[in-house]
Design an enzyme around this catalytic site. Sequence first.
Site: not given
Length: 258
Positions: A18-19, A21, A68-69, A147, A159, A162-163
């Site tokens: 995800g690098a 930006r 695509d990870v 997060s 989210y 997942a985190k």
Amino acid sequence: MSDSPASERPARIAVVTGAARGLGTATAARLAADGLAVALIDLDESAAAAAAKTVAGAGGRAIGVGADVADAEAVQAAVDRVVTELGPPTVLVNNAGITRDNLLFKMSEADWDQVMDVHLRGTFLMTRATQTHMVDAGWGRIVNLSSTGALGTRGQVNYSAAKAGVQGFTKTVALELGRYGVTANSVAPGFIASDMTRGTAERLGVPWEEYLEARVKDIPVRRAGMPEDVAAMVSFFCSEQAGFVSGQVVYVAGGPRN
């Protein structure tokens, strides 16, 4: 195996997902400044290549790779390319992430699955693909981005879940790979002024400055976090000095979280 002397350490090669930006680019730039060669992985290869060019222009050694990870074959191909072009990776930063916000009763299965795929499946696939190189080297650093959302956030059940999962994953990897000189830690940012949070303000129809002011008032240090704040914590976890720190979650949030 314990950490070997620095003189015996193989060249440090980092992979940041995800690098293209935001937090990912800031992290890649920080690791490059620390002397690591960096592979910037992103779904958008052209954007990853542009970010890598910027990192390289500042004196670092960097490449951009599209992948695509959440796709196992794409992940393996990306890691193989990193090995060929830079060398075997011994540092991994799992930063790739997306949001598909909605209240539970409005959330679609697709919104749930997409967030789980990128955050959890992606973290798993990237870690599995790179850990073999770290084990072979007898040294490695894995940093997973969680997060403050892991503690629960209204409208982000996917989210948040997942985190929270990323944190459990991190602690288990730390237990499994520690004997090989590999540490695993998690950085959990709070409110960061980034493309993602600007996008959230836009979706809510709130002007950015108004949204920023509302979020900052509840932060003890009275400012928003910056991508560089997160990158600094990642940098420490990836350093030689962090060899006795593993399985930890650090909240980079301008105040305490528990």
